[in-house]
Design a protein around this motif. Structure first.
Motif, PDB file in Angstrom:
ATOM      1  N   ILE A  38      43.856  26.344  76.652  1.00 48.55           N
ATOM      2  CA  ILE A  38      42.747  27.293  76.654  1.00 48.55           C
ATOM      3  C   ILE A  38      43.313  28.705  76.499  1.00 48.55           C
ATOM      4  O   ILE A  38      44.323  29.047  77.130  1.00 48.55           O
ATOM      5  N   CYS A  39      42.682  29.517  75.686  1.00 45.44           N
ATOM      6  CA  CYS A  39      43.085  30.916  75.592  1.00 45.44           C
ATOM      7  C   CYS A  39      41.853  31.807  75.613  1.00 45.44           C
ATOM      8  O   CYS A  39      40.752  31.380  75.248  1.00 45.44           O
ATOM      9  N   LEU A  40      42.044  33.036  76.072  1.00 43.82           N
ATOM     10  CA  LEU A  40      40.946  34.000  76.203  1.00 43.82           C
ATOM     11  C   LEU A  40      41.284  35.278  75.449  1.00 43.82           C
ATOM     12  O   LEU A  40      42.349  35.859  75.642  1.00 43.82           O
ATOM     13  N   ILE A  41      40.383  35.680  74.563  1.00 42.07           N
ATOM     14  CA  ILE A  41      40.448  36.998  73.933  1.00 42.07           C
ATOM     15  C   ILE A  41      39.483  37.863  74.737  1.00 42.07           C
ATOM     16  O   ILE A  41      38.266  37.763  74.593  1.00 42.07           O
ATOM     17  N   PRO A  42      39.996  38.733  75.632  1.00 40.08           N
ATOM     18  CA  PRO A  42      39.150  39.395  76.636  1.00 40.08           C
ATOM     19  C   PRO A  42      38.350  40.552  76.071  1.00 40.08           C
ATOM     20  O   PRO A  42      38.670  41.105  75.011  1.00 40.08           O
ATOM     21  N   GLU A  43      37.307  40.939  76.803  1.00 35.78           N
ATOM     22  CA  GLU A  43      36.469  42.058  76.397  1.00 35.78           C
ATOM     23  C   GLU A  43      37.266  43.358  76.372  1.00 35.78           C
ATOM     24  O   GLU A  43      37.165  44.147  75.439  1.00 35.78           O
ATOM     25  N   GLU A  59      33.007  39.277  73.901  1.00 35.14           N
ATOM     26  CA  GLU A  59      32.630  40.501  73.177  1.00 35.14           C
ATOM     27  C   GLU A  59      33.716  40.897  72.163  1.00 35.14           C
ATOM     28  O   GLU A  59      34.259  42.007  72.209  1.00 35.14           O
ATOM     29  N   PRO A  60      34.052  40.007  71.225  1.00 33.25           N
ATOM     30  CA  PRO A  60      35.204  40.252  70.344  1.00 33.25           C
ATOM     31  C   PRO A  60      35.025  41.364  69.337  1.00 33.25           C
ATOM     32  O   PRO A  60      36.011  41.837  68.765  1.00 33.25           O
ATOM     33  N   THR A  61      33.789  41.802  69.082  1.00 39.21           N
ATOM     34  CA  THR A  61      33.577  42.864  68.086  1.00 39.21           C
ATOM     35  C   THR A  61      33.243  44.200  68.735  1.00 39.21           C
ATOM     36  O   THR A  61      32.835  45.130  68.053  1.00 39.21           O
ATOM     37  N   LYS A  62      33.453  44.304  70.024  1.00 35.46           N
ATOM     38  CA  LYS A  62      33.161  45.549  70.733  1.00 35.46           C
ATOM     39  C   LYS A  62      34.009  46.692  70.172  1.00 35.46           C
ATOM     40  O   LYS A  62      35.235  46.629  70.130  1.00 35.46           O
ATOM     41  N   GLY A  63      33.326  47.736  69.698  1.00 34.81           N
ATOM     42  CA  GLY A  63      34.024  48.926  69.245  1.00 34.81           C
ATOM     43  C   GLY A  63      34.752  48.802  67.925  1.00 34.81           C
ATOM     44  O   GLY A  63      35.629  49.606  67.625  1.00 34.81           O
ATOM     45  N   ILE A  64      34.397  47.797  67.093  1.00 35.79           N
ATOM     46  CA  ILE A  64      35.028  47.699  65.787  1.00 35.79           C
ATOM     47  C   ILE A  64      33.950  47.782  64.706  1.00 35.79           C
ATOM     48  O   ILE A  64      32.776  47.546  64.959  1.00 35.79           O
ATOM     49  N   ASP A  65      34.367  48.132  63.492  1.00 38.69           N
ATOM     50  CA  ASP A  65      33.395  48.444  62.454  1.00 38.69           C
ATOM     51  C   ASP A  65      32.927  47.204  61.697  1.00 38.69           C
ATOM     52  O   ASP A  65      33.346  46.075  61.974  1.00 38.69           O
ATOM     53  N   GLU A  73      35.985  40.370  59.207  1.00 41.59           N
ATOM     54  CA  GLU A  73      37.332  39.789  59.217  1.00 41.59           C
ATOM     55  C   GLU A  73      37.555  38.952  60.470  1.00 41.59           C
ATOM     56  O   GLU A  73      38.164  37.880  60.405  1.00 41.59           O
ATOM     57  N   VAL A  74      37.049  39.424  61.614  1.00 37.30           N
ATOM     58  CA  VAL A  74      37.141  38.632  62.849  1.00 37.30           C
ATOM     59  C   VAL A  74      36.326  37.357  62.704  1.00 37.30           C
ATOM     60  O   VAL A  74      36.770  36.265  63.099  1.00 37.30           O
ATOM     61  N   PHE A  75      35.126  37.455  62.121  1.00 36.64           N
ATOM     62  CA  PHE A  75      34.310  36.263  61.880  1.00 36.64           C
ATOM     63  C   PHE A  75      35.068  35.257  61.010  1.00 36.64           C
ATOM     64  O   PHE A  75      35.016  34.046  61.248  1.00 36.64           O
ATOM     65  N   LEU A 111      34.267  29.323  71.830  1.00 40.48           N
ATOM     66  CA  LEU A 111      33.205  29.836  72.700  1.00 40.48           C
ATOM     67  C   LEU A 111      33.122  31.344  72.484  1.00 40.48           C
ATOM     68  O   LEU A 111      34.099  32.066  72.666  1.00 40.48           O
ATOM     69  N   TYR A 112      31.938  31.813  72.074  1.00 42.06           N
ATOM     70  CA  TYR A 112      31.744  33.203  71.653  1.00 42.06           C
ATOM     71  C   TYR A 112      30.697  33.834  72.553  1.00 42.06           C
ATOM     72  O   TYR A 112      29.520  33.479  72.497  1.00 42.06           O
ATOM     73  N   LEU A 113      31.125  34.771  73.408  1.00 40.65           N
ATOM     74  CA  LEU A 113      30.215  35.400  74.372  1.00 40.65           C
ATOM     75  C   LEU A 113      29.924  36.829  73.937  1.00 40.65           C
ATOM     76  O   LEU A 113      30.852  37.615  73.716  1.00 40.65           O
ATOM     77  N   THR A 114      28.635  37.174  73.826  1.00 42.98           N
ATOM     78  CA  THR A 114      28.295  38.511  73.365  1.00 42.98           C
ATOM     79  C   THR A 114      26.862  38.876  73.726  1.00 42.98           C
ATOM     80  O   THR A 114      26.014  38.006  73.940  1.00 42.98           O
TER      81      THR A 114
END
Length: 515
Positions: free
Chosen positions: A331-336, A422-428, A434-436, A450-453
């Protein structure tokens, strides 16, 4: 000559030209939007205005007086205030709210050792009320929520009598109600002659709160004028340099096999229990308003915060008591908070991308630097990180490229379950796509996503399945194809789950949210 003028500003870093003769004019008592893609030069321009960087060429004039700032303290004395996006970097977590607000006064009054703490508390309480916060001035910063910290930083800036306030992604951590409260505060301060430079990727908010706009692209001003004359599509077109069209979501298929499942996961912070499952190759979204408990869920899933229950990965049962155990299981987490929790900011891209791979990049406890560089360069190329140099320092990258680094460090590990908070927080806009693309590629490889937003349109664009989260509980699971944007807002606001949302019009739902 009233107002703030930045005239003919140039700035380069080595051979890279970041600002090419930029002009910015902010009138007194206006909210001026500063827009541009990540890497367009917004942050550099504002660091110059805030005294953190020196321009190679150009002038700054404030209310008719030309200024040269040798430090942030000089800019502050000239009436410049900065509310940063990463609010934790602007606060002392072990001090109280009122001590943080008074910190600048303490520094500025070296010759006055005796301070009236009673007066400081009273002043802090008044400033907190001004920004709509009803918390005790004695509360420790580390006990405050993210949105409380955001407003505390604003109160701190207001305490210095700033006349020109830079707001960097000010609503990124705020709920809709808190955003409206912030806008009320901004409008009240505007009426008092305070000006704002408003940096945001939420263009609908720009249309709502801003008077005029300056748009940067590749270090150049490509548009300036009244916000009311531009549509959202025209704003995006100026920012990216072409007509922008959204990518239509393609029908996706995924395995019938469940890769990741939790049963009776008890989340200590919210006092709730959840069950969820994700199939191989499935992108599952968690939709919830700010404060719904999404981050608490993410941290519990990776055992960062105390949680009890059962984890199942590819049919094998686990219980975790630490992130180390969860990571070892896949399991890995890309944090807010990527800058606070996901990166070593002062290290290179290479170091950040390979930190999870050191066991395979060492010999006799020595890092094989040539092999490490090769691995890092491959990830830089695959992820299209800019600038494309593994030796670049992470803190100098734009938000979107920093996010790619956070994701990239997990790509060559044994991770099967990717949790994005919230992986797109503060990005254009471009960086989001590109993240998608990265997320879809992981799903195509059979990973569980798992995508939380709280950005509901993002879930409709990328998710296969959506869980509705309200007050820490997962109250509904639906196919992303079977729910509308309006229904997501309605359900996440606590609306009935019997399907009646479809009969509400936009006005009724907006009223339900605001109440």
């Amino acid at each position: 000559m009233n107002g703030l003028y930045m005239n003919n500003i140039y700035k380069s870093f080595g051979t890279v030209n970041v600002l090419n003769g930029v002009n910015l004019h902010v009138q007194k008592g206006e909210v001026h939007a500063l827009l541009g893609m990540n890497g367009a030069g917004k942050s550099t321009l504002m660091k110059i205005l805030a005294g953190a960087l020196f321009p190679d060429k150009g002038t700054i004039t404030i209310d008719g007086e030309e200024r040269r700032f040798s430090s942030p303290a000089d800019a502050k004395k000239a009436g410049i205030g900065l509310v940063v996006q990463e609010v934790d970097t602007a606060l002392f977590p072990s001090l109280t709210v009122y001590e943080n607000i008074a910190a600048s006064d303490i520094v500025d009054t070296k010759q006055k050792p005796l301070l009236s703490w009673k007066q400081q508390k009273h002043r802090a309480a008044k400033l907190l009320r001004q920004v709509g916060l009803s918390i005790s001035p004695n509360k420790l910063i580390r006990e405050c929520t993210l949105h409380e910290k955001q407003l505390i930083v604003l109160a701190k800036v207001l305490s210095s009598s700033a006349r020109y306030i830079i707001l960097d992604e000010p609503t990124a951590a705020l709920s809709e109600t808190e955003t409206k409260r912030l806008f009320t505060i901004i409008n009240d301060l505007k009426a008092q002659g305070v000006s704002f430079i408003y940096i945001s990727h939420k263009l609908k908010e720009v249309k709502e709160i801003c008077d005029r706009v300056t748009i940067l692209r590749d270090g150049n001003v490509v548009h300036h004028g009244d916000v009311s004359t531009l549509s959202l599509e025209e704003m995006i077109q100026h920012m990216v340099g072409r007509v922008y069209t959204t990518v239509q979501k393609e029908a996706r298929t995924y395995s019938d096999d469940i890769l990741f499942k939790v049963e009776q996961l008890r989340i200590a912070k919210t006092g709730t229990t959840v069950d969820l499952e994700i199939h191989k190759g499935e992108i599952v979204g968690i939709a919830g308003l700010a404060g719904a408990g999404k981050t608490e869920l993410a941290e519990s899933l990776i055992a960062h915060t105390k949680a009890t229950g059962e984890w199942w990965i590819d049919g094998k049962r686990y219980t975790f008591s630490s992130p180390k155990e969860a990571i070892a299981a896949g399991i890995c987490l890309i944090p807010e908070e990527r800058r606070k929790q996901g990166l070593f900011l002062d290290e290179t891209v290479r170091t950040n991308l390979t930190v999870r791979l050191l066991s395979s990049l060492t010999k006799w406890q020595w890092v094989l630097q040539k092999k490490e560089t090769q691995v890092a360069q491959h990830l830089v190329d695959v992820l299209r990180i800019h600038p494309p140099f593994p030796q670049a320092v992470v803190k100098q990258l734009s938000g979107g490229n920093q996010q790619k680094v956070v994701i990239g460090k997990w790509l060559k590990t044994n991770a099967d379950v990717f949790i994005f908070d919230e992986p797109t927080k503060g990005i254009d806009v471009n960086a989001k796509q590109e993240v998608f693309s990265i997320i879809r590629s992981l799903a195509d490889e059979g990973k569980a996503i798992l995508y939380l937003t709280s950005e509901f349109q993002e879930l409709l664009d990328i998710a296969d399945t959506i869980y509705i989260m309200v007050d820490g509980q997962l109250v509904k699971r639906v196919s992303a194809r079977d729910i509308t944007y309006e229904q997501l807002i309605y359900y996440c606001s606590g609306g009935d789950l019997d399907g009646t949302a479809g009969r509400f019009d936009r006005q009724e739902k907006a009223s339900a949210i605001s109440s």
